[in-house]
Design an enzyme around this catalytic site. Structure first.
Site, mmCIF file in Angstrom:
data_model
loop_
_atom_site.group_PDB
_atom_site.id
_atom_site.type_symbol
_atom_site.label_atom_id
_atom_site.label_comp_id
_atom_site.label_asym_id
_atom_site.label_seq_id
_atom_site.Cartn_x
_atom_site.Cartn_y
_atom_site.Cartn_z
ATOM 1 N N CYS A 93 87.239 19.830 80.211
ATOM 2 C CA CYS A 93 88.605 20.227 80.531
ATOM 3 C C CYS A 93 88.907 19.976 82.007
ATOM 4 O O CYS A 93 88.165 20.432 82.877
ATOM 5 C CB CYS A 93 88.798 21.699 80.188
ATOM 6 S SG CYS A 93 90.444 22.261 80.604
ATOM 7 N N MET B 168 93.224 24.394 73.022
ATOM 8 C CA MET B 168 93.820 25.657 73.466
ATOM 9 C C MET B 168 95.210 25.808 72.872
ATOM 10 O O MET B 168 95.993 24.853 72.919
ATOM 11 C CB MET B 168 94.000 25.672 74.999
ATOM 12 C CG MET B 168 92.717 25.703 75.784
ATOM 13 S SD MET B 168 91.856 27.253 75.636
ATOM 14 C CE MET B 168 92.901 28.300 76.597
ATOM 15 N N HIS C 218 84.188 12.745 74.926
ATOM 16 C CA HIS C 218 85.575 12.260 75.003
ATOM 17 C C HIS C 218 85.517 10.982 75.839
ATOM 18 O O HIS C 218 85.163 11.021 77.017
ATOM 19 C CB HIS C 218 86.445 13.337 75.659
ATOM 20 C CG HIS C 218 87.902 13.000 75.720
ATOM 21 N ND1 HIS C 218 88.845 13.887 76.176
ATOM 22 C CD2 HIS C 218 88.582 11.873 75.386
ATOM 23 C CE1 HIS C 218 90.049 13.318 76.107
ATOM 24 N NE2 HIS C 218 89.911 12.103 75.648
ATOM 25 N N ARG D 113 94.301 15.725 68.352
ATOM 26 C CA ARG D 113 95.752 15.769 68.152
ATOM 27 C C ARG D 113 96.193 15.316 66.767
ATOM 28 O O ARG D 113 97.089 15.923 66.170
ATOM 29 C CB ARG D 113 96.442 14.943 69.252
ATOM 30 C CG ARG D 113 96.371 15.642 70.596
ATOM 31 C CD ARG D 113 96.678 14.713 71.745
ATOM 32 N NE ARG D 113 95.563 13.792 71.985
ATOM 33 C CZ ARG D 113 95.499 12.970 73.028
ATOM 34 N NH1 ARG D 113 96.473 12.945 73.908
ATOM 35 N NH2 ARG D 113 94.443 12.180 73.182
ATOM 36 N N GLN E 34 83.678 27.479 71.244
ATOM 37 C CA GLN E 34 83.573 26.764 72.517
ATOM 38 C C GLN E 34 83.725 27.735 73.683
ATOM 39 O O GLN E 34 84.696 28.488 73.768
ATOM 40 C CB GLN E 34 84.622 25.657 72.665
ATOM 41 C CG GLN E 34 84.281 24.846 73.927
ATOM 42 C CD GLN E 34 85.303 23.807 74.308
ATOM 43 O OE1 GLN E 34 86.477 24.109 74.482
ATOM 44 N NE2 GLN E 34 84.860 22.574 74.433
HETATM 45 C C1 LIG Z 1 96.771 21.148 73.317
HETATM 46 C C2 LIG Z 1 95.341 20.730 73.627
HETATM 47 C C3 LIG Z 1 94.436 21.664 74.061
HETATM 48 C C4 LIG Z 1 93.104 21.303 74.338
HETATM 49 N N1 LIG Z 1 92.197 22.277 74.651
HETATM 50 C C5 LIG Z 1 90.884 21.956 74.768
HETATM 51 C C6 LIG Z 1 89.891 22.955 74.899
HETATM 52 O O1 LIG Z 1 90.162 24.161 74.888
HETATM 53 N N2 LIG Z 1 88.593 22.546 75.044
HETATM 54 C C7 LIG Z 1 88.245 21.232 75.028
HETATM 55 O O2 LIG Z 1 87.055 20.903 75.147
HETATM 56 N N3 LIG Z 1 89.166 20.272 74.885
HETATM 57 C C8 LIG Z 1 90.459 20.604 74.726
HETATM 58 N N4 LIG Z 1 91.378 19.627 74.481
HETATM 59 C C9 LIG Z 1 90.934 18.223 74.364
HETATM 60 C C10 LIG Z 1 90.559 17.892 72.916
HETATM 61 O O3 LIG Z 1 89.479 18.687 72.471
HETATM 62 C C11 LIG Z 1 90.169 16.415 72.784
HETATM 63 O O4 LIG Z 1 89.021 16.172 73.573
HETATM 64 C C12 LIG Z 1 91.286 15.477 73.250
HETATM 65 O O5 LIG Z 1 92.546 15.891 72.746
HETATM 66 C C13 LIG Z 1 91.012 14.038 72.815
HETATM 67 O O6 LIG Z 1 90.919 13.945 71.423
HETATM 68 P P1 LIG Z 1 92.171 13.408 70.531
HETATM 69 O O7 LIG Z 1 92.606 12.108 71.160
HETATM 70 O O8 LIG Z 1 91.618 13.232 69.153
HETATM 71 O O9 LIG Z 1 93.248 14.438 70.613
HETATM 72 C C14 LIG Z 1 92.697 19.959 74.216
HETATM 73 C C15 LIG Z 1 93.630 19.017 73.766
HETATM 74 C C16 LIG Z 1 94.934 19.391 73.464
HETATM 75 C C17 LIG Z 1 95.918 18.354 72.954
#
Ligand SMILES: Cc1cc2nc3c(=O)[nH]c(=O)nc-3n(C[C@H](O)[C@H](O)[C@H](O)COP(=O)(O)O)c2cc1C
Length: 338
Positions: A107, A26, A178, A241, A77
């Site tokens: 989420c 997001m 996740h 991230r 999504q």
């Molecule tokens: C700023 C931000 C917004 C996120 N928004 C969503 C989202 O809209 N839908 C979703 O399924 N996960 C969302 N996530 C989670 C990510 O999709 C992901 O599952 C999570 O960051 C773990 O992966 P990473 O460690 O590679 O960042 C968000 C993560 C971040 C940092």
């Protein structure tokens, strides 16, 4: 078991390749970020930010579903839990040409829990199954689910298998996991991405127990070698991230994950390729910052990275000529990194 469950429903559109994807985020993976990311990797599967069914059905459709053709392959999504509404949205997604429709079951935000959206749905596998089935019945675009390995109070491996098994029986064959639980009370969404420990071994076990399913690993992945090594346990990786803060990571994805060795543009070329896109946006009344805020990490680790970041995050707000600033910065960075 439902005999139709193992055949991928009425999906007639091809499945996108999910060996490497950029996570839905997001406020971060908006269309401008995606356009930029696509210049760096042609092959990574990109995801939109989560869009709720309410926003799609009652809001500005161009705002919530619009994208540039260049962003493909692109998955939408959705956030929601009303099967009929999700089905309507899936049909609109198909019409808009998305390569996949993904349901958010990960989420943890309070705001979405109140509306029965996101990770709280892990406690309702049958409802998630109904949602998936309703979406598949109205569209032939692949439907997938993104979820956690559990939620507090429902964190046993047996409950995870119950969730995945039930949603699979409804017709879903691709799950993005996740690898940490979500704690639904007391932690912010940010803390819920950091505090519950990562458990990749649980996701590996899931793949062993459901070998016929596509299982994509997500959470805490930052290193391309580690990601590649994960492919001996799972079918693909999703990176959030790190792909945002260090977008140049994407420059090796096509060759490493897709065996595609096409010539890659340099960082400077990517900056130059963004120029006409930014200009169109500015000429249409948009602010350059809406786009360039996603580019701040482009030079991470190189000389001039701080200057680049500062110009685009601070100086940009003090100029009436943002495109002139961009051109000047392009020249400066070219001089610094060649
Ligand atoms: C700023 C931000 C917004 C996120 N928004 C969503 C989202 O809209 N839908 C979703 O399924 N996960 C969302 N996530 C989670 C990510 O999709 C992901 O599952 C999570 O960051 C773990 O992966 P990473 O460690 O590679 O960042 C968000 C993560 C971040 C940092």
């Amino acid at each position: 078991m439902n005999p139709q469950a193992s055949s991928p429903n009425n999906t007639s559109r091809p499945e996108p390749n999910r060996r490497f994807s950029v996570a839905p985020m997001m406020d971060w993976t908006d269309r401008h970020y995606r356009y930029f990311a696509r210049l760096i990797s042609r092959r990574a599967l990109l995801y939109t930010e989560m869009v709720t069914t309410g926003a799609v059905l009652h809001g500005d459709r161009e705002r919530f579903l619009g994208y540039s053709a260049e962003e493909q392959p692109l998955a939408l999504q959705l956030g929601g839990s009303n099967p009929q509404e999700l089905a309507q949205c899936a049909a609109l997604a198909e019409e808009a040409g998305y390569a996949e429709v993904n349901l958010n079951v990960g989420c943890p935000s309070d705001r979405v829990q109140n509306n029965m959206i996101g990770a709280c749905l892990m406690a309702h596998p049958a409802l998630v199954g109904d949602c998936v089935k309703a979406m598949q019945d109205t569209c032939s675009t692949p439907v997938t689910v993104k979820h956690r390995i559990g939620i507090n109070g429902r964190e046993s491996y047996a409950e995870l298998c119950d969730f995945v098994g039930t949603v699979h029986e409804a017709g879903c064959t691709s799950f993005t996991v996740h690898a940490r639980i979500a704690i639904l009370e007391g932690l912010s969404p940010k803390e819920n991405r950091e505090i519950p420990p990562l458990k990749y071994e649980v996701v590996h076990q899931l793949k062993r127990d459901f070998p016929q399913l596509e299982i994509i690993l997500n959470g805490g992945l930052t290193d391309l070698d580690v990601m590649q090594a994960q492919l001996s346990h799972v079918d693909g990786v999703m990176v959030g991230r790190e792909a945002y803060h260090n977008p140049w990571l994407l420059s090796e994805v096509d060759s490493r994950f897709f065996g595609d060795d096409h010539p890659r543009p340099s960082r400077i070329e990517v900056m130059a390729l963004m120029r006409p896109y930014i200009e169109r946006h500015v000429n249409a009344g948009g602010q350059m910052h809406h786009i360039t805020r996603h580019m701040l990490g482009l030079f991470q680790g190189l000389p001039g990275a701080r200057h680049f970041r500062r110009e685009l995050s601070t100086t940009i707000h003090r100029t009436n000529e943002p495109l002139a600033l961009y051109d000047q910065l392009l020249e400066q960075m070219q001089a610094r990194v060649g």
